[in-house]
Design an enzyme around this catalytic site. Structure first.
Site, PDB file in Angstrom:
ATOM      1  N   PRO A   1     -20.153   3.414  -1.567  1.00 37.01           N
ATOM      2  CA  PRO A   1     -21.079   4.198  -0.728  1.00 37.01           C
ATOM      3  C   PRO A   1     -22.158   4.912  -1.547  1.00 37.01           C
ATOM      4  O   PRO A   1     -23.317   4.983  -1.124  1.00 37.01           O
ATOM      5  CB  PRO A   1     -20.148   5.193  -0.004  1.00 37.01           C
TER       6      PRO A   1
ATOM      7  N   TYR B   1       0.869  -1.180   0.000  1.00 35.25           N
ATOM      8  CA  TYR B   1       0.000   0.000   0.000  1.00 35.25           C
ATOM      9  C   TYR B   1       0.903   1.227   0.000  1.00 35.25           C
ATOM     10  O   TYR B   1       1.530   1.560   0.996  1.00 35.25           O
ATOM     11  CB  TYR B   1      -0.920   0.017   1.217  1.00 35.25           C
TER      12      TYR B   1
ATOM     13  N   PHE C   1     -13.574  -4.610   0.789  1.00 39.42           N
ATOM     14  CA  PHE C   1     -14.610  -3.826   0.096  1.00 39.42           C
ATOM     15  C   PHE C   1     -15.961  -3.996   0.811  1.00 39.42           C
ATOM     16  O   PHE C   1     -16.987  -4.262   0.166  1.00 39.42           O
ATOM     17  CB  PHE C   1     -14.749  -4.232  -1.374  1.00 39.42           C
ATOM     18  N   PRO C   2     -16.010  -3.843   2.141  1.00 41.73           N
ATOM     19  CA  PRO C   2     -17.277  -4.073   2.855  1.00 41.73           C
ATOM     20  C   PRO C   2     -18.356  -3.066   2.482  1.00 41.73           C
ATOM     21  O   PRO C   2     -19.538  -3.324   2.671  1.00 41.73           O
ATOM     22  CB  PRO C   2     -16.888  -3.933   4.327  1.00 41.73           C
ATOM     23  N   LEU C   3     -17.920  -1.915   1.938  1.00 40.85           N
ATOM     24  CA  LEU C   3     -18.905  -0.924   1.478  1.00 40.85           C
ATOM     25  C   LEU C   3     -19.012  -0.964  -0.040  1.00 40.85           C
ATOM     26  O   LEU C   3     -19.523  -0.038  -0.665  1.00 40.85           O
ATOM     27  CB  LEU C   3     -18.501   0.478   1.962  1.00 40.85           C
ATOM     28  N   GLY C   4     -18.466  -2.010  -0.634  1.00 40.19           N
ATOM     29  CA  GLY C   4     -18.544  -2.134  -2.080  1.00 40.19           C
ATOM     30  C   GLY C   4     -17.385  -1.467  -2.788  1.00 40.19           C
ATOM     31  O   GLY C   4     -17.386  -1.392  -4.012  1.00 40.19           O
TER      32      GLY C   4
ATOM     33  N   GLY D   1     -16.450   3.180  -9.314  1.00 39.78           N
ATOM     34  CA  GLY D   1     -17.729   3.885  -9.276  1.00 39.78           C
ATOM     35  C   GLY D   1     -18.197   4.245  -7.881  1.00 39.78           C
ATOM     36  O   GLY D   1     -19.029   5.125  -7.726  1.00 39.78           O
TER      37      GLY D   1
HETATM   38  N1  LIG Z   1      -7.028  -8.550   0.452  1.00 38.25           N
HETATM   39  C1  LIG Z   1      -7.183  -7.693  -0.532  1.00 38.25           C
HETATM   40  O1  LIG Z   1      -6.876  -7.971  -1.698  1.00 38.25           O
HETATM   41  C2  LIG Z   1      -7.777  -6.354  -0.256  1.00 38.25           C
HETATM   42  C3  LIG Z   1      -8.239  -5.571  -1.332  1.00 38.25           C
HETATM   43  C4  LIG Z   1      -8.805  -4.337  -1.047  1.00 38.25           C
HETATM   44  C5  LIG Z   1      -8.914  -3.895   0.249  1.00 38.25           C
HETATM   45  N2  LIG Z   1      -8.439  -4.668   1.283  1.00 38.25           N
HETATM   46  C6  LIG Z   1      -8.558  -4.211   2.689  1.00 38.25           C
HETATM   47  O2  LIG Z   1      -9.922  -3.984   2.947  1.00 38.25           O
HETATM   48  C7  LIG Z   1     -10.092  -2.691   3.519  1.00 38.25           C
HETATM   49  C8  LIG Z   1     -11.461  -2.175   3.168  1.00 38.25           C
HETATM   50  O3  LIG Z   1     -11.597  -1.987   1.771  1.00 38.25           O
HETATM   51  P1  LIG Z   1     -11.736  -0.538   1.109  1.00 38.25           P
HETATM   52  O4  LIG Z   1     -11.224   0.468   2.061  1.00 38.25           O
HETATM   53  O5  LIG Z   1     -11.176  -0.526  -0.229  1.00 38.25           O
HETATM   54  O6  LIG Z   1     -13.246  -0.482   0.760  1.00 38.25           O
HETATM   55  P2  LIG Z   1     -14.566  -0.102   1.496  1.00 38.25           P
HETATM   56  O7  LIG Z   1     -14.361  -0.114   2.968  1.00 38.25           O
HETATM   57  O8  LIG Z   1     -15.627  -0.913   0.870  1.00 38.25           O
HETATM   58  O9  LIG Z   1     -14.815   1.386   0.990  1.00 38.25           O
HETATM   59  C9  LIG Z   1     -14.001   2.425   1.275  1.00 38.25           C
HETATM   60  C10 LIG Z   1     -14.694   3.658   0.707  1.00 38.25           C
HETATM   61  O10 LIG Z   1     -15.838   3.946   1.500  1.00 38.25           O
HETATM   62  C11 LIG Z   1     -15.777   5.278   1.996  1.00 38.25           C
HETATM   63  N3  LIG Z   1     -16.332   5.226   3.353  1.00 38.25           N
HETATM   64  C12 LIG Z   1     -15.825   4.617   4.456  1.00 38.25           C
HETATM   65  N4  LIG Z   1     -16.657   4.762   5.499  1.00 38.25           N
HETATM   66  C13 LIG Z   1     -17.712   5.472   5.050  1.00 38.25           C
HETATM   67  C14 LIG Z   1     -18.911   5.941   5.647  1.00 38.25           C
HETATM   68  N5  LIG Z   1     -19.177   5.723   6.941  1.00 38.25           N
HETATM   69  N6  LIG Z   1     -19.776   6.644   4.880  1.00 38.25           N
HETATM   70  C15 LIG Z   1     -19.527   6.892   3.579  1.00 38.25           C
HETATM   71  N7  LIG Z   1     -18.421   6.471   2.942  1.00 38.25           N
HETATM   72  C16 LIG Z   1     -17.516   5.760   3.687  1.00 38.25           C
HETATM   73  C17 LIG Z   1     -14.327   5.666   1.936  1.00 38.25           C
HETATM   74  O11 LIG Z   1     -14.200   7.019   1.638  1.00 38.25           O
HETATM   75  P3  LIG Z   1     -13.734   8.104   2.760  1.00 38.25           P
HETATM   76  O12 LIG Z   1     -12.254   7.990   2.878  1.00 38.25           O
HETATM   77  O13 LIG Z   1     -14.201   9.381   2.194  1.00 38.25           O
HETATM   78  O14 LIG Z   1     -14.455   7.736   4.018  1.00 38.25           O
HETATM   79  C18 LIG Z   1     -13.832   4.871   0.728  1.00 38.25           C
HETATM   80  O15 LIG Z   1     -14.097   5.576  -0.454  1.00 38.25           O
HETATM   81  C19 LIG Z   1      -8.935  -1.891   2.904  1.00 38.25           C
HETATM   82  O16 LIG Z   1      -8.671  -0.715   3.628  1.00 38.25           O
HETATM   83  C20 LIG Z   1      -7.829  -2.902   2.947  1.00 38.25           C
HETATM   84  O17 LIG Z   1      -7.219  -2.899   4.239  1.00 38.25           O
HETATM   85  C21 LIG Z   1      -7.894  -5.893   1.038  1.00 38.25           C
END
Ligand SMILES: NC(=O)c1ccc[n+]([C@@H]2O[C@H](COP(=O)([O-])OP(=O)(O)OC[C@H]3O[C@@H](n4cnc5c(N)ncnc54)[C@H](OP(=O)(O)O)[C@@H]3O)[C@@H](O)[C@H]2O)c1
Length: 297
Positions: A221, A59, A210-213, A218
């Site tokens: 959230p 990262y 990607f718990p929030l997609g 695109g």
């Molecule tokens: N194993 C793997 O291959 C892999 C791949 C991807 C990710 N991951 C891990 O999974 C974690 C989670 O995935 P992710 O961060 O990509 O995706 P995510 O949690 O689905 O989505 C993150 C997005 O949601 C927004 N967000 C977060 N909280 C929010 C809320 N309460 N209301 C509105 N928007 C919100 C964030 O923007 P803001 O910053 O504006 O809040 C960001 O744009 C990563 O941080 C990483 O550690 C692992």
């Protein structure tokens, strides 16, 4: 009532952790525009009870682990640092396979150095079997064998697997034993329901990424806010659509651990408040109708 703690291996952890990927610059490449802000998010997370942080040396690369160390070292007792190995970045931020046993060993050492710890709580083998099905990824047995040697040497507490299908999860359970599966999964993308079911059968932690997609492709959230089923449940409970999506995940399995990612302290606080949301059977039935938006793996 939603349980507030679960287990990572045999160690208790809060069910809502923090995914640190979003703290790097755009495209998870380079430093963030506001490194002080990124460190403040990490400190606030721990202050609010987060004891499970998900990261990777790739990262940035070499950015997010530094931010974690700068913000939090010496680490509070009980903070679990979970990382992943199997990829490397090129000069333009492209993601490349880097998962021979030697490369995996080197990445574990790089994580230990950057985080300044002697042992990593869990290392996920990030497979590329679904991203590049025709790629020449090394044999799973050799990769897991390399991680098992590092576990025997005391450098890793637990091994996990990430972005994998059921056959890989089964092989990992049978050969080395695993402490978590980390796959994409959310109310918008339930493709990996069979993997979640396998974790339930074996009582293994399931950590949806990607718990929030996802912020990619695109914007999860925004898709959640646009879905009428999510919105109606959010209005009923007086919470946001993103909070409903996280509460739905918690309701799927009591060993599901969340790692939502954010750069925003407001969003962090909203995400941690999700444990107070109790979805009832009517809510869960309504949420069954959410239109899928698969972000890609
Ligand atoms: N194993 C793997 O291959 C892999 C791949 C991807 C990710 N991951 C891990 O999974 C974690 C989670 O995935 P992710 O961060 O990509 O995706 P995510 O949690 O689905 O989505 C993150 C997005 O949601 C927004 N967000 C977060 N909280 C929010 C809320 N309460 N209301 C509105 N928007 C919100 C964030 O923007 P803001 O910053 O504006 O809040 C960001 O744009 C990563 O941080 C990483 O550690 C692992």
């Amino acid at each position: 009532m939603t349980t507030t703690t679960s287990l990572l291996g045999d160690k208790p952890v809060h069910r809502i952790g923090f995914g640190a990927m979003q703290l790097a610059g755009p495209g998870v490449f380079g430093p963030p525009a506001d490194p002080d802000g990124a460190r403040a998010v990490l400190r606030r997370a721990v202050e609010l009870g987060v004891d499970h942080i998900d990261t990777a040396q790739f990262y940035g690369p070499d950015v997010v682990n530094d931010l974690i160390r700068e913000a939090l070292h010496p680490y509070p007792a009980g903070l679990r640092l979970v990382t992943k190995v199997g990829a490397a970045r090129d000069d333009q931020g492209g993601w490349n396979l880097a998962s021979t046993p030697d490369q995996l060993r080197d990445q574990v050492e790089a994580n230990l150095r950057a985080l300044d710890v002697e042992r990593l709580d869990l290392v996920n083998l990030r497979r590329m079997e679904r991203d590049h099905p025709d790629g020449d990824e090394p044999a799973l047995a050799d990769q897991l064998g390399a991680l098992a040697e590092l576990r025997d040497a005391g450098k890793i507490d637990l091994i996990g697997v990430s972005s994998v299908g059921v056959d890989t999860v089964r092989e990992a359970i049978e050969t080395v034993g695993i402490g978590q599966v980390q796959n994409p999964f959310s109310i918008l993308d339930r493709t990996d329901a069979p993997v979640l079911e396998l974790c339930r059968e074996h009582d293994i932690a399931f950590v949806p990424y990607f718990p929030l997609g996802s912020a990619f492709g695109g914007g999860g959230p925004q898709a959640l806010a646009a879905d009428p089923h999510v919105s109606s449940v959010a209005t009923k409970h007086g919470v946001s659509p993103s909070q409903v999506a996280l509460a739905w995940l918690l309701a799927q399995y009591d060993r599901l651990l969340l790692i939502p990612g954010t750069k925003s302290i407001t969003h962090l606080e909203e995400n941690l408040a999700v444990l107070d949301i109790e979805l009832d059977a009517d809510d869960l039935a309504t949420l069954e109708h959410v239109e899928p938006v698969v972000a890609g793996h």
